[in-house]
Design a protein around this motif. Sequence first.
Motif, PDB file in Angstrom:
ATOM      1  N   MET A   1       0.700  -1.082  -0.010  1.00 25.01           N
ATOM      2  CA  MET A   1       0.079  -0.113  -0.094  1.00 25.01           C
ATOM      3  C   MET A   1       0.821   1.274  -0.143  1.00 25.01           C
ATOM      4  N   THR A   2       0.326   2.234  -0.399  1.00 27.45           N
ATOM      5  CA  THR A   2       0.840   3.669  -0.562  1.00 27.45           C
ATOM      6  C   THR A   2       0.805   4.216   0.983  1.00 27.45           C
ATOM      7  N   VAL A   3       1.700   4.895   1.553  1.00 21.13           N
ATOM      8  CA  VAL A   3       1.731   5.498   2.828  1.00 21.13           C
ATOM      9  C   VAL A   3       0.745   6.738   2.765  1.00 21.13           C
ATOM     10  N   GLY A   4      -0.327   6.544   3.742  1.00 19.75           N
ATOM     11  CA  GLY A   4      -1.269   7.637   3.714  1.00 19.75           C
ATOM     12  C   GLY A   4      -2.164   7.608   4.984  1.00 19.75           C
ATOM     13  N   LEU A   5      -3.140   8.260   5.090  1.00 22.87           N
ATOM     14  CA  LEU A   5      -3.901   8.237   6.266  1.00 22.87           C
ATOM     15  C   LEU A   5      -4.668   6.854   6.419  1.00 22.87           C
ATOM     16  N   GLU A   6      -5.109   6.284   5.271  1.00 27.37           N
ATOM     17  CA  GLU A   6      -6.096   5.137   5.520  1.00 27.37           C
ATOM     18  C   GLU A   6      -4.796   4.003   5.703  1.00 27.37           C
ATOM     19  N   PHE A   7      -3.592   4.016   5.279  1.00 25.03           N
ATOM     20  CA  PHE A   7      -2.777   3.073   5.668  1.00 25.03           C
ATOM     21  C   PHE A   7      -2.323   3.146   7.093  1.00 25.03           C
ATOM     22  N   LEU A   8      -2.195   4.347   7.524  1.00 24.19           N
ATOM     23  CA  LEU A   8      -2.105   4.416   9.034  1.00 24.19           C
ATOM     24  C   LEU A   8      -3.010   3.933   9.739  1.00 24.19           C
ATOM     25  N   GLN A   9      -4.327   4.199   9.301  1.00 26.10           N
ATOM     26  CA  GLN A   9      -5.619   3.747   9.964  1.00 26.10           C
ATOM     27  C   GLN A   9      -5.728   1.988  10.079  1.00 26.10           C
ATOM     28  N   ILE A  10      -5.145   1.527   9.144  1.00 24.89           N
ATOM     29  CA  ILE A  10      -5.146   0.028   8.749  1.00 24.89           C
ATOM     30  C   ILE A  10      -4.332  -0.439   9.952  1.00 24.89           C
ATOM     31  N   GLY A  11      -3.088   0.168  10.139  1.00 21.39           N
ATOM     32  CA  GLY A  11      -1.932  -0.039  10.884  1.00 21.39           C
ATOM     33  C   GLY A  11      -2.655  -0.005  12.446  1.00 21.39           C
ATOM     34  N   THR A  12      -3.353   0.893  12.685  1.00 19.11           N
ATOM     35  CA  THR A  12      -3.641   1.105  14.095  1.00 19.11           C
ATOM     36  C   THR A  12      -4.879   0.276  14.387  1.00 19.11           C
ATOM     37  N   GLY A  13      -5.786   0.043  13.190  1.00 17.41           N
ATOM     38  CA  GLY A  13      -7.019  -0.782  13.541  1.00 17.41           C
ATOM     39  C   GLY A  13      -6.647  -2.344  13.602  1.00 17.41           C
ATOM     40  N   LEU A  14      -5.661  -2.784  13.022  1.00 19.86           N
ATOM     41  CA  LEU A  14      -5.161  -4.163  13.282  1.00 19.86           C
ATOM     42  C   LEU A  14      -4.678  -4.115  14.685  1.00 19.86           C
ATOM     43  N   GLU A  15      -3.823  -3.321  15.150  1.00 20.51           N
ATOM     44  CA  GLU A  15      -3.480  -3.282  16.748  1.00 20.51           C
ATOM     45  C   GLU A  15      -4.635  -3.287  17.726  1.00 20.51           C
ATOM     46  N   GLY A  16      -5.714  -2.528  17.120  1.00 25.66           N
ATOM     47  CA  GLY A  16      -7.027  -2.525  18.151  1.00 25.66           C
ATOM     48  C   GLY A  16      -7.612  -3.762  18.030  1.00 25.66           C
ATOM     49  N   MET A  17      -7.555  -4.720  16.738  1.00 21.29           N
ATOM     50  CA  MET A  17      -8.178  -5.801  17.014  1.00 21.29           C
ATOM     51  C   MET A  17      -7.233  -6.739  17.926  1.00 21.29           C
ATOM     52  N   VAL A  18      -6.003  -6.661  17.623  1.00 20.40           N
ATOM     53  CA  VAL A  18      -5.095  -7.547  18.855  1.00 20.40           C
ATOM     54  C   VAL A  18      -5.548  -7.043  20.178  1.00 20.40           C
ATOM     55  N   MET A  19      -6.025  -5.924  20.667  1.00 13.96           N
ATOM     56  CA  MET A  19      -6.401  -5.320  22.009  1.00 13.96           C
ATOM     57  C   MET A  19      -7.743  -6.134  22.165  1.00 13.96           C
ATOM     58  N   ILE A  20      -8.733  -6.460  21.345  1.00 11.98           N
ATOM     59  CA  ILE A  20      -9.792  -6.904  21.712  1.00 11.98           C
ATOM     60  C   ILE A  20      -9.363  -8.414  22.131  1.00 11.98           C
ATOM     61  N   LEU A  21      -8.556  -9.099  21.454  1.00 12.09           N
ATOM     62  CA  LEU A  21      -8.194 -10.524  21.990  1.00 12.09           C
ATOM     63  C   LEU A  21      -7.603 -10.383  23.165  1.00 12.09           C
ATOM     64  N   LEU A  22      -6.578  -9.302  23.308  1.00 11.68           N
ATOM     65  CA  LEU A  22      -5.880  -9.441  24.725  1.00 11.68           C
ATOM     66  C   LEU A  22      -6.922  -8.990  25.983  1.00 11.68           C
ATOM     67  N   ALA A  23      -7.952  -8.347  25.583  1.00 12.56           N
ATOM     68  CA  ALA A  23      -9.081  -7.880  26.570  1.00 12.56           C
ATOM     69  C   ALA A  23      -9.690  -9.310  27.009  1.00 12.56           C
ATOM     70  N   PHE A  24      -9.993 -10.117  25.925  1.00 13.40           N
ATOM     71  CA  PHE A  24     -10.566 -11.559  26.291  1.00 13.40           C
ATOM     72  C   PHE A  24      -9.592 -12.406  27.481  1.00 13.40           C
ATOM     73  N   TRP A  25      -8.469 -12.353  26.684  1.00 18.19           N
ATOM     74  CA  TRP A  25      -7.152 -12.957  27.487  1.00 18.19           C
ATOM     75  C   TRP A  25      -7.134 -12.301  29.031  1.00 18.19           C
ATOM     76  N   MET A  26      -7.160 -11.209  29.074  1.00 17.06           N
ATOM     77  CA  MET A  26      -6.829 -10.426  30.418  1.00 17.06           C
ATOM     78  C   MET A  26      -8.031 -10.734  31.227  1.00 17.06           C
ATOM     79  N   GLY A  27      -9.155 -10.570  30.770  1.00 15.68           N
ATOM     80  CA  GLY A  27     -10.537 -10.893  31.825  1.00 15.68           C
ATOM     81  C   GLY A  27     -10.245 -12.352  32.085  1.00 15.68           C
ATOM     82  N   ARG A  28     -10.041 -13.269  31.360  1.00 15.24           N
ATOM     83  CA  ARG A  28     -10.058 -14.669  31.776  1.00 15.24           C
ATOM     84  C   ARG A  28      -8.820 -14.947  32.710  1.00 15.24           C
ATOM     85  N   ALA A  29      -7.649 -14.284  32.346  1.00 17.85           N
ATOM     86  CA  ALA A  29      -6.425 -14.612  33.119  1.00 17.85           C
ATOM     87  C   ALA A  29      -6.435 -14.244  34.632  1.00 17.85           C
TER      88      ALA A  29
END
Length: 837
Positions: free
Chosen positions: A329-357
């Motif tokens: 992809m070309t570096v731009g605002l949408e590219f930056l948002q995809i990067g942080t959006g993927l990190e946000g999805m990882v946080m959802i999984l970490l939230a599930f793991w944190m609540g259980r752990a």
Amino acid sequence: MAELLTDNPNPDPVPASESAPNTEADEPQSAPRPFQELTLGEVLIRLIQQPARTLDALRETLRRPERIGDAIFSPGDVVMVESRPAARTVPPISREAAVVLVASGAAFLIALAGSILLTSVRGQAADQRLWWCGGLMIIGALGMAIIAARSGSFWRLPPLEAARPTWKARSLEDYVVKYGIRIALGFLALIWTFGAWSFNAHNTFTTFGVFCWIMGVGTWFVVLYDGPIQPGKLLNQATRRISGLFTRPITFRLSGTVLALIVILLVGAWLRFSGLGKYPPEMTSDHVEKALDAQRVFEGNRSVFFPNNGGREGFQMYYLAVLKSITGMTVGLEFLQIGTGLEGMVMILLAFWMGRALVEEEDRDLGNLTGLIMAALVATSFWHVLLSRLGLRIVTTTLVTAVVFVFLVRGLRYNRRSDYLIAGLALGIGMYCYQAVRMLPLVVIAGFVLALILRARRRHDVGRYTLNLFALIIISLAVFAPLGRYMVEYPREFWERTTGRLFGEEGLKDPAVAFENFKKNLPELADNLYRSALMFNFRGDMSWFNGAPDGTPELDFFTGALFVLGLGLTGARIVRRRDPADWLLPISILIMLLPAALSLAYSIEVPSLTRASGSLPMVYFMAAFALAYLLRMVAQRLPEQWARRSIYAVAVLFLVAGTLANANSYFVDAMADYRNSTLPHRQAGHALRGFIDSTGAPGNAFLPAFPNWWDYRAVGIEAGDPHWANIIWRDPDLQENFFNLIKANIGTPYEIRPDRQLLFFLPPEDKEFADLLAQWFPNGLTMKVAAYKPSRDYLMYVVPPVGCDWIIGRVGIVPPSCQELPTETPPAPPTPGDAGR
């Protein structure tokens, strides 16, 4: 046939050579059986043999159902068992259960009412309602605490299993024999870490320096791990596991938990990836800096720290460079948002793991429910959705904090070395993510002190905790080594953002001024902490960039009420349990609010949704645990299944209502203010791209510098060319700078093309540049372009091709493009001097 009617389960078989008459006299006698106890097959056989007696027995059974179990037939008769389901009786609700149900429901409704009233108003009206709305929420929290303390069966931590070691060294030689390998590896780890420090100097990662860095961290893990060092066994286990991946069949069980988590992830993905480029709609200078740094890393830059724009850690830039390599992809605002959006999805999984752990060892089902609720709350959170869509590295703070907190809590509870090592690794990595992570060491220290007070009962326990903390520090320092070298070499750049918020910009240059500013602004700290604490339920970040100017709280009405109930529940657990985690939860929230509260020189930036993002995992865990505990407590006291399901359905409806409120807060309220405060870089970038692809060229478009106007880098990035930089500076002379720019671009990809049109962007207020353009190119055409807001409208001045003669006459150099063109060129437009002739 007779054998089928006998009661003997294992009748003796008759030899094939013997024949016996098939008479009842020869059948073995058995005790009479009730008709109700016979199977359907036996009844059918009896019906064939004795139809009249069988029908009479059936009529008698139907006529006298109360005699079930009585012998109806004479000995030898065939009987059948009639199976009747017992009537289900619902036990009445006990008095204790009724009290708990009413009290817990009242506590929740009182806190919810206060939260709804507090989040439904803004401005002065909200200030007037703060105290009595907050009072309702506090009453609900106190009620939750009392109910939990009186009716909750809290799991108490078992004592530490820390028996004194039986081995005792008698001499130095014994130590060498037992720990010789670790001692040798320790020296090797020091050498590797020294190499990471030495060869990653001058703000540059080198190949050998990174190799030393990785080897140093790995070797320290082996040295500090308190289990036996058995590389052969570990290699064998790893080999068997890897081979098992290819030999064992892949199985997947679609449980209710998995289905719920899939739904949560889908909702979270929609909130984070829908409408990219529209929410938020425009780039800012912060986005530009991140995009350009990621582009530089992609092109070969290997900086440890990025000192521009106030100084920024490097993890996000390298992560984005890898993402660009994968996606193209070309570096731009949408590219930056995809990067942080993927990190946000990882946080959802970490939230599930944190609540259980944090809960599953106390109650596995409660931990599973807490994890699902925490994942759902984070996935639909206004706060976390904003961080995920912002396109900046701030969202990584939540990831690091969640991992460090979980393994730190495990270490404090059970004093296991492996937990401390993983926490130290995550803490060291976090130092490369975002500035707010620098407060996490205070959380570690607070947890260590709590563990000594609440868990250590023997001197050996204290020593064990101290050694484990020492191991955590060593691992984190080994990971921090390259960044630590930069901190020592360039302390001002490393601490610029922190000191700027503490002492002000002028304090960066003069220590005396910094000290005076700090003394003058120190009284602001208490007020900053107070406002930061209220950002969850009352008034959040009011900046157009990070939040919503109307002061939308970071938690919606439902999550806000649950968070306050979670505080009350945590208070009850603190009283009843000896778990450092219960104490550490509110303490860590206060500590992670400090990056925002310590902005003493810029109190207008408090509260800050971004700088306080390190508190997000703990806040949402408390809210999720409160709801999970409340649901379990109520459901266990409801006798009817439909009532229990109804309670869970009501919780889901509240969650849906909170999701809709959060979506409106972000996509409608916050984004309307964001758009009103930005400039049309995207629109101009698309216009530039269209010009380049049609009648122009990259070097034929220009942008004048003008106060408080466009960032030319954002225009280039939106056009798909992050290197485009055709800006005409005004100082010292606008005309001279224009021709110098043309001259400097000759021989580059941005060389002016004489056979293509020219394009100039300019603001309507820039009369000076407009007059110059009219002098230079009187045959040009001015077009006014309407932006999304009248005050953001701009002008485009289009000029026909100027020809080679004009370029040669202006810059005194023949461009390579002119050598490729025919000798006849279009007539040159008049020079600035011709206008006065």
